[in-house]
Motif scaffolding. Structure first.
Motif, PDB file in Angstrom:
ATOM      1  N   TYR A 106       0.812  -1.360   0.138  1.00 14.51           N
ATOM      2  CA  TYR A 106       0.146   0.301  -0.033  1.00 14.51           C
ATOM      3  C   TYR A 106       0.763   1.333   0.103  1.00 14.51           C
ATOM      4  CZ  TYR A 106      -3.426  -3.408   1.353  1.00 14.51           C
ATOM      5  OH  TYR A 106      -4.005  -4.511   1.719  1.00 14.51           O
ATOM      6  N   GLU A 126       0.622  -4.589   4.539  1.00 15.95           N
ATOM      7  CA  GLU A 126      -0.725  -4.209   5.141  1.00 15.95           C
ATOM      8  C   GLU A 126      -0.510  -4.078   6.523  1.00 15.95           C
ATOM      9  OE1 GLU A 126      -5.156  -6.409   5.811  1.00 15.95           O
ATOM     10  OE2 GLU A 126      -3.339  -7.587   5.143  1.00 15.95           O
ATOM     11  N   LEU A 130      -8.035   0.396  13.984  1.00 14.55           N
ATOM     12  CA  LEU A 130      -8.368   0.179  12.683  1.00 14.55           C
ATOM     13  C   LEU A 130      -7.915  -1.399  12.361  1.00 14.55           C
ATOM     14  CD1 LEU A 130      -7.016   3.376  11.021  1.00 14.55           C
ATOM     15  CD2 LEU A 130      -9.523   2.679  11.578  1.00 14.55           C
ATOM     16  N   GLN A 131      -8.870  -2.236  11.903  1.00 14.64           N
ATOM     17  CA  GLN A 131      -8.646  -3.552  11.405  1.00 14.64           C
ATOM     18  C   GLN A 131      -8.203  -3.847  10.306  1.00 14.64           C
ATOM     19  OE1 GLN A 131      -8.450  -5.765  14.208  1.00 14.64           O
ATOM     20  NE2 GLN A 131      -8.592  -3.862  15.358  1.00 14.64           N
ATOM     21  N   GLU A 132      -8.682  -3.032   9.349  1.00 14.53           N
ATOM     22  CA  GLU A 132      -8.513  -3.499   7.967  1.00 14.53           C
ATOM     23  C   GLU A 132      -8.135  -2.182   6.977  1.00 14.53           C
ATOM     24  OE1 GLU A 132     -11.999  -5.092   6.005  1.00 14.53           O
ATOM     25  OE2 GLU A 132     -13.357  -3.481   7.041  1.00 14.53           O
ATOM     26  N   VAL A 133      -7.460  -2.474   6.072  1.00 10.89           N
ATOM     27  CA  VAL A 133      -7.038  -1.320   5.096  1.00 10.89           C
ATOM     28  C   VAL A 133      -8.251  -0.925   4.399  1.00 10.89           C
ATOM     29  CG1 VAL A 133      -5.509  -0.390   3.279  1.00 10.89           C
ATOM     30  CG2 VAL A 133      -4.725  -2.162   4.975  1.00 10.89           C
ATOM     31  N   ASP A 134      -8.867   0.183   4.725  1.00  9.53           N
ATOM     32  CA  ASP A 134     -10.450   0.668   4.287  1.00  9.53           C
ATOM     33  C   ASP A 134     -10.139   1.994   4.218  1.00  9.53           C
ATOM     34  OD1 ASP A 134     -10.400   1.512   6.971  1.00  9.53           O
ATOM     35  OD2 ASP A 134     -12.094   0.316   7.526  1.00  9.53           O
ATOM     36  N   GLY A 135     -11.152   2.764   4.040  1.00  6.22           N
ATOM     37  CA  GLY A 135     -11.283   4.256   3.669  1.00  6.22           C
ATOM     38  C   GLY A 135     -10.692   5.010   4.759  1.00  6.22           C
ATOM     39  N   TYR A 173      -6.919   4.790   4.989  1.00  7.78           N
ATOM     40  CA  TYR A 173      -6.167   5.569   4.040  1.00  7.78           C
ATOM     41  C   TYR A 173      -6.376   6.961   4.437  1.00  7.78           C
ATOM     42  CZ  TYR A 173      -5.932   1.715   0.447  1.00  7.78           C
ATOM     43  OH  TYR A 173      -5.523   0.697  -0.168  1.00  7.78           O
ATOM     44  N   ASP A 174      -7.437   7.516   4.894  1.00  4.87           N
ATOM     45  CA  ASP A 174      -7.589   8.986   5.391  1.00  4.87           C
ATOM     46  C   ASP A 174      -6.675   9.250   6.326  1.00  4.87           C
ATOM     47  OD1 ASP A 174      -9.741   9.189   3.780  1.00  4.87           O
ATOM     48  OD2 ASP A 174     -11.273   8.851   5.091  1.00  4.87           O
TER      49      ASP A 174
END
Length: 224
Positions: free
Chosen positions: A114, A134, A149-154, A157-158
């Protein structure tokens, strides 16, 4: 380097001198009493290895061993990484050090990656990106956001875009002062997955950190 270690980057001095393995040293640092870190690290360092700009010199060593040919931009790149290391400690509470050797095919990050990237534009334009796996991406995003945060989500990214934007703002001020330019601006941050960064005068810098290894990649124009 942050005030917790008396403004001198002893960890980078130790790594540059070949005194300590980067990852093991960072683990030891995290286990130290914060009030004793500076003294403990200073005691580890031989007198002839003391350096007031060890990150700067680590970047120079990476560049010397890389395939590219660098001119004046190397000075800006070194400033960038020096400030980035400080910012990781200050804003993320994540200590990191530059691995003072070039990134190669065998040492480059593998698997899903990422990236967050931002361009600083002016008389001198520089694009910097943070490239991670990750686990490290999430650790950095959690550290800046304060969220679990538990996953690479919005949201992840923010968080990373906000961190790179804060850092780039600081760097733009430094760059404007150095170049005496009044026209330094920040483009909007960008992100991507499994990006292969390109760009003129590209320099890849590997960093070991307390949450894992990642890369900062610099160039004079856009990566992707």
């Amino acid at each position: 380097m942050p005030t917790e270690i008396n403004e001198v980057n002893f960890p980078q001095c130790l790594v540059n001198a070949g005194e300590r393995d980067a990852q093991k040293l960072l683990q030891d640092i995290m286990a130290m009493n914060p009030e004793e870190r500076g003294r403990n690290l200073a005691q580890m360092l031989p007198d002839d290895a003391f350096d007031v700009h060890p990150v700067y010199h680590a970047v120079e060593r990476v560049a010397e061993g890389s395939a590219g040919e660098y001119g004046k931009e190397l000075d800006y790149y070194s400033d960038y990484i020096e400030l980035f290391v400080e910012s990781c400690w200050k804003y993320l509470h994540i200590p990191c050090v530059v691995e003072p050797y070039p990134v190669t095919e065998s040492t480059r990050l593998k698997g899903m990656t990422y990236v967050v990237s931002q361009r600083v534009s002016g008389d001198i334009s520089i694009v910097g990106s943070v490239l991670t796996g990750e686990k490290v991406f999430l650790e950095m995003a959690r550290a800046f956001s304060g969220e679990d945060l538990q996953e690479v989500d919005g949201m992840a990214y923010d968080s990373m875009e906000e961190f790179i934007n804060v850092f780039s703002g600081l760097y733009s001020i430094q760059l404007a002062e150095k170049t005496q330019s009044k026209d330094v601006e920040l483009d909007l941050p960008r992100y991507g997955v499994n990006v292969i960064p390109e760009g003129s005068q590209k320099l890849e810098i590997a960093l070991a950190s307390s949450v894992g290894r990642f890369e900062v990649i610099l160039a004079m124009d856009e990566f992707f």
